[in-house]
Design an enzyme around this catalytic site. Sequence first.
Site, PDB file in Angstrom:
ATOM      1  N   LYS A 262       6.390  -1.981  -0.654  1.00  0.00           N
ATOM      2  CA  LYS A 262       5.732  -3.287  -0.799  1.00  0.00           C
ATOM      3  C   LYS A 262       6.301  -4.230   0.261  1.00  0.00           C
ATOM      4  O   LYS A 262       7.500  -4.486   0.292  1.00  0.00           O
ATOM      5  CB  LYS A 262       5.989  -3.858  -2.189  1.00  0.00           C
TER       6      LYS A 262
ATOM      7  N   ARG B 171      -0.585   4.882 -12.219  1.00  0.00           N
ATOM      8  CA  ARG B 171      -1.611   5.810 -12.701  1.00  0.00           C
ATOM      9  C   ARG B 171      -1.084   7.245 -12.788  1.00  0.00           C
ATOM     10  O   ARG B 171      -1.558   8.037 -13.591  1.00  0.00           O
ATOM     11  CB  ARG B 171      -2.856   5.707 -11.806  1.00  0.00           C
TER      12      ARG B 171
HETATM   13  N1  BES Z   1       2.389  -2.531  -9.932  1.00  0.00           N
HETATM   14  C1  BES Z   1       1.394  -2.559  -8.952  1.00  0.00           C
HETATM   15  C2  BES Z   1       0.215  -3.468  -9.304  1.00  0.00           C
HETATM   16  C3  BES Z   1       0.499  -4.939  -9.365  1.00  0.00           C
HETATM   17  C4  BES Z   1       0.228  -5.732  -8.293  1.00  0.00           C
HETATM   18  C5  BES Z   1       0.948  -5.528 -10.519  1.00  0.00           C
HETATM   19  C6  BES Z   1       0.432  -7.088  -8.360  1.00  0.00           C
HETATM   20  C7  BES Z   1       1.165  -6.879 -10.597  1.00  0.00           C
HETATM   21  C8  BES Z   1       0.889  -7.663  -9.519  1.00  0.00           C
HETATM   22  C9  BES Z   1       0.835  -1.163  -8.715  1.00  0.00           C
HETATM   23  O1  BES Z   1       1.732  -0.138  -8.893  1.00  0.00           O
HETATM   24  C10 BES Z   1       0.383  -1.123  -7.301  1.00  0.00           C
HETATM   25  O2  BES Z   1       1.222  -1.208  -6.455  1.00  0.00           O
HETATM   26  N2  BES Z   1      -0.908  -1.000  -7.096  1.00  0.00           N
HETATM   27  C11 BES Z   1      -1.442  -0.987  -5.791  1.00  0.00           C
HETATM   28  C12 BES Z   1      -2.501   0.092  -5.743  1.00  0.00           C
HETATM   29  C13 BES Z   1      -2.990   0.387  -4.368  1.00  0.00           C
HETATM   30  C14 BES Z   1      -1.907   1.070  -3.567  1.00  0.00           C
HETATM   31  C15 BES Z   1      -4.185   1.250  -4.482  1.00  0.00           C
HETATM   32  C16 BES Z   1      -2.084  -2.353  -5.532  1.00  0.00           C
HETATM   33  O3  BES Z   1      -2.686  -2.907  -6.415  1.00  0.00           O
HETATM   34  O4  BES Z   1      -1.908  -2.840  -4.415  1.00  0.00           O
HETATM   35 MG    MG Z   2       2.832   0.296  -7.157  1.00  0.00          MG
END
Ligand code: BES
Ligand code: MG
Length: 500
Positions: free
Chosen positions: A269, A345
Amino acid sequence: MEVSITSQDLNDWNGNVLVIGVLEERVNQEIMFLDKLINSELLKKKLEDKSFTGKSGQKVHFQFNNTSPEKIVLVGLGRPEELSLDSIREATCVGVKQSLGYSGILGISFPWDAFIPSSAAKTVGEACHLVTFKDNRFKSDPEKKVFPEKIELINLNKDTKLAINELNSICKGVELARYLVGAPPNILTPSQLAEEAINISKEFNIRVKILDKDQCKKKSMGAFLAVAKGSDLEPKFIHLTYSPKGEIKKRVVLIGKGLTFDSGGYNLKVGASQIEKMKYDMGGSAAVIGAARSIAQLKPSFIEVHFLVAACENMVNGSAMHPGDIITASNGKTIEVNNTDAEGRLTLADALVYGCELEPDAIIDLATLTGACVIALGDEIAGLWTENQELSEQITTAAANTGEGIWRMPMQNSYKEGLKSLFADIQNTGPRAGGSITAALFLKEFVNPSIPWAHIDIAGTCWTEKNRGINPPGATGYGVRTLVEWIYNLSKSFEDLDNQ
Ligand code: BES
Ligand code: MG
Ligand code: ZN
């Protein structure tokens, strides 16, 4: 803080702060009433000067010397035809905040008769508890905020007593969820989350099973374990079971995403992705464990409830998942990990397979799954995906009763195209557009199609930066109240049948 009811009339009530809800078209009546209460002509004049009309969100307060009450707060409830549980929830928040700095007893008087009194009492009592919540665990010298120790809901009869007992157990569950989400990832580890489940099992005498890494391996949970590989902390698969005394008419499974920290893995991230907030990536598991605490204490009849969490961290080290890895979930499906940040997921895939093996009548999962859901619905509304109309209605009704925002989203099966992998059965990420829908479609691959299933994306709702209604800034505990309400409604539907 203790919430109770009193059948006393407003005129006879003796306490420190009095909050009175006033409907927009009834201000004059209330003024007359107050005049009697305080016995002062001046008050009437004062109130007129303040041009308080009872509009929703308006408030006006009066302080007195050496009287009981010492302070009276009038809160606008809006127009009578628009009166709802939401209006009295909001009005409670406004009123309770006005009692800051007072100890003793806070009295609340609302037009209970406009509602089913027990629902209104429950709503108001919950709001009192939740709006005054403060997480001081990590401050060495916390700022002390004084609120009245006792809250009395005025002019309610004894029938609502049951609702008061319920709301205390429900709020304990919400508070637990808030504490879990609020705890940092160096303290709330997967093992610690398992400990919390064990504590509930001991306190309320319900069954708990914690699977360690080897036991998960034996169950071929290749997707869950792949996520956990990059962390020094052991993954834990948590399974709590509440079994009611007597006949079981339905068995349900609640699953929560339990990433105690999500760095993104090698798809790290960066930029505005708020890596430092990712302690709240276990918000789904907090909702489920919070609900477990409430359910274990409330002991509803007829419904057996299983609470599942595949808890781990998404980190980077020499054994972490590579972007591009192909892994195998416990139902035998192969997954190409085209993005290690779509880890939730993967953990849920194995939890859903495990949940289906329990042969339940319904499964609900809650997960901080996608940023895309936050973009679509913001931080007050969770996304709901289900192909089962009845379950959709049950969940939407439960959420509406508790005031937790939810909106049904489409399970657009044609978007499954985006999850096609050249090499494996499926890949874990689709295109950016419609990202929360492909996430739901990915999960669907791990659910037995004959079992009603709903997925709730709480990425936006599990946390708030703003002070919003019953939610002070921080963890909201989103989901606990809706889940408990849903199970309660199921349980009641059988009670009603029994009584016929
Ligand atoms: N935990 C995150 C989703 C999330 C994002 C929760 C912002 C709370 C606030 C999840 O694991 C994630 O990183 N999802 C990605 C998916 C993408 C790589 C397809 C996302 O939403 O960017
Ligand atoms: Mg994630
Ligand atoms: Zn995540």
